[in-house]
Design a protein around this motif. Structure first.
Motif, PDB file in Angstrom:
ATOM      1  N   THR A   1      20.056 -76.346 -19.645  1.00 60.50           N
ATOM      2  CA  THR A   1      21.032 -75.489 -18.967  1.00 60.50           C
ATOM      3  C   THR A   1      20.330 -74.497 -18.035  1.00 60.50           C
ATOM      4  O   THR A   1      20.860 -74.162 -16.972  1.00 60.50           O
ATOM      5  CB  THR A   1      21.929 -74.742 -19.981  1.00 60.50           C
ATOM      6  OG1 THR A   1      21.106 -74.000 -20.888  1.00 60.50           O
ATOM      7  CG2 THR A   1      22.836 -75.697 -20.735  1.00 60.50           C
TER       8      THR A   1
ATOM      9  N   ALA B   1      20.998 -74.158 -14.091  1.00 59.95           N
ATOM     10  CA  ALA B   1      21.333 -72.888 -13.442  1.00 59.95           C
ATOM     11  C   ALA B   1      20.340 -72.539 -12.334  1.00 59.95           C
ATOM     12  O   ALA B   1      20.742 -72.265 -11.204  1.00 59.95           O
ATOM     13  CB  ALA B   1      21.374 -71.780 -14.483  1.00 59.95           C
TER      14      ALA B   1
ATOM     15  N   ASN C   1      23.885 -74.206 -10.769  1.00 60.90           N
ATOM     16  CA  ASN C   1      25.119 -74.346 -11.537  1.00 60.90           C
ATOM     17  C   ASN C   1      25.366 -73.061 -12.334  1.00 60.90           C
ATOM     18  O   ASN C   1      24.724 -72.827 -13.360  1.00 60.90           O
ATOM     19  CB  ASN C   1      25.016 -75.561 -12.461  1.00 60.90           C
ATOM     20  CG  ASN C   1      26.293 -75.847 -13.206  1.00 60.90           C
ATOM     21  OD1 ASN C   1      26.966 -74.936 -13.681  1.00 60.90           O
ATOM     22  ND2 ASN C   1      26.635 -77.115 -13.327  1.00 60.90           N
ATOM     23  N   GLY C   2      26.301 -72.258 -11.864  1.00 59.77           N
ATOM     24  CA  GLY C   2      26.605 -70.987 -12.510  1.00 59.77           C
ATOM     25  C   GLY C   2      27.145 -71.143 -13.919  1.00 59.77           C
ATOM     26  O   GLY C   2      26.858 -70.325 -14.800  1.00 59.77           O
ATOM     27  N   GLN C   3      27.937 -72.188 -14.147  1.00 61.48           N
ATOM     28  CA  GLN C   3      28.465 -72.413 -15.493  1.00 61.48           C
ATOM     29  C   GLN C   3      27.337 -72.710 -16.473  1.00 61.48           C
ATOM     30  O   GLN C   3      27.350 -72.232 -17.610  1.00 61.48           O
ATOM     31  CB  GLN C   3      29.472 -73.554 -15.498  1.00 61.48           C
ATOM     32  CG  GLN C   3      30.795 -73.182 -14.859  1.00 61.48           C
ATOM     33  CD  GLN C   3      31.763 -74.350 -14.854  1.00 61.48           C
ATOM     34  OE1 GLN C   3      31.375 -75.480 -14.584  1.00 61.48           O
ATOM     35  NE2 GLN C   3      33.020 -74.058 -15.144  1.00 61.48           N
ATOM     36  N   ALA C   4      26.357 -73.496 -16.047  1.00 56.33           N
ATOM     37  CA  ALA C   4      25.201 -73.778 -16.908  1.00 56.33           C
ATOM     38  C   ALA C   4      24.473 -72.482 -17.234  1.00 56.33           C
ATOM     39  O   ALA C   4      24.042 -72.267 -18.368  1.00 56.33           O
ATOM     40  CB  ALA C   4      24.262 -74.781 -16.238  1.00 56.33           C
TER      41      ALA C   4
ATOM     42  N   ASP D   1      25.792 -69.465 -17.352  1.00 55.46           N
ATOM     43  CA  ASP D   1      26.607 -68.680 -18.286  1.00 55.46           C
ATOM     44  C   ASP D   1      26.452 -69.207 -19.710  1.00 55.46           C
ATOM     45  O   ASP D   1      26.301 -68.427 -20.655  1.00 55.46           O
ATOM     46  CB  ASP D   1      28.083 -68.719 -17.871  1.00 55.46           C
ATOM     47  CG  ASP D   1      28.339 -67.962 -16.573  1.00 55.46           C
ATOM     48  OD1 ASP D   1      27.480 -67.145 -16.156  1.00 55.46           O
ATOM     49  OD2 ASP D   1      29.397 -68.209 -15.956  1.00 55.46           O
ATOM     50  N   VAL D   2      26.503 -70.528 -19.876  1.00 56.31           N
ATOM     51  CA  VAL D   2      26.328 -71.121 -21.204  1.00 56.31           C
ATOM     52  C   VAL D   2      24.930 -70.811 -21.730  1.00 56.31           C
ATOM     53  O   VAL D   2      24.751 -70.439 -22.892  1.00 56.31           O
ATOM     54  CB  VAL D   2      26.581 -72.654 -21.163  1.00 56.31           C
ATOM     55  CG1 VAL D   2      26.148 -73.321 -22.455  1.00 56.31           C
ATOM     56  CG2 VAL D   2      28.046 -72.934 -20.880  1.00 56.31           C
TER      57      VAL D   2
ATOM     58  N   ASP E   1      24.779 -66.701 -22.229  1.00 54.79           N
ATOM     59  CA  ASP E   1      25.806 -66.021 -23.016  1.00 54.79           C
ATOM     60  C   ASP E   1      26.141 -66.710 -24.328  1.00 54.79           C
ATOM     61  O   ASP E   1      26.615 -66.063 -25.256  1.00 54.79           O
ATOM     62  CB  ASP E   1      27.094 -65.874 -22.197  1.00 54.79           C
ATOM     63  CG  ASP E   1      26.886 -65.041 -20.942  1.00 54.79           C
ATOM     64  OD1 ASP E   1      25.977 -64.187 -20.942  1.00 54.79           O
ATOM     65  OD2 ASP E   1      27.624 -65.260 -19.957  1.00 54.79           O
TER      66      ASP E   1
END
Length: 166
Positions: free
Chosen positions: A113, A117, A122-125, A127-128, A131
């Protein structure tokens, strides 16, 4: 592959374990470089050379963790691992197996991830990665360390010895 279960971890397994542990703690405790880079990119769309260097260190350490984990898994499947000590209750043996699987999954998912990122944007990667997985990794690492301490001081087994001096 040997048919008998080893009584201790091999020197290679021990070196890879402690090398992985050091790198994981480094990235968990010193994530400032990647965080500064991330803030700069979100705020201005660019980062200074110092911020990029700090982010690169975090990324390279993450990639090194992924490589070490792959090597650890190869050794685990080819050399085997020592059996759980008989002093360990069955419920804790199951918990240890679940924790080890979770640890390996997290030590693969975190770098992947992070790569998604940092290198793929990849912003979602991201965040996962920061966070969710980071919190889960802390929980599993703490459980792992506590489990080793329980073995050492409560059950008085040789679990720490098997992963330190063999």
């Amino acid at each position: 592959m040997e048919s008998s279960t080893p009584v201790s971890f091999s020197l290679s397994q021990r070196v890879l374990h402690w090398g992985t542990a050091l790198l994981v703690f480094f990235n968990l405790l010193f994530a400032d470089g990647i965080e500064e880079w991330n803030r700069a990119i979100r705020r201005t769309g660019s980062a200074t050379a110092e911020q990029v260097a700090g982010a690169n260190i975090h990324a390279y350490v993450g990639i090194a963790i992924l490589i070490l984990v792959a090597l650890r898994l190869i050794l685990r499947f080819t050399s085997g691992v020592p059996a759980a000590p008989p002093e360990e209750p069955a419920l804790f043996r199951l918990g240890a197996k679940i924790a080890h699987v979770a640890l390996y999954l997290l030590l693969i998912a975190m770098p992947l991830t992070g790569i998604g990122a940092y290198y793929l944007g990849n912003g979602q990667a991201g965040d996962v990665h920061a966070d969710v997985l980071k919190v889960l990794l802390w929980i599993v690492v703490i459980a792992h360390v506590l489990g080793a301490l329980v073995h050492q001081f409560y059950w008085k087994t040789n679990v720490l010895r098997r992963m330190t001096v063999g």
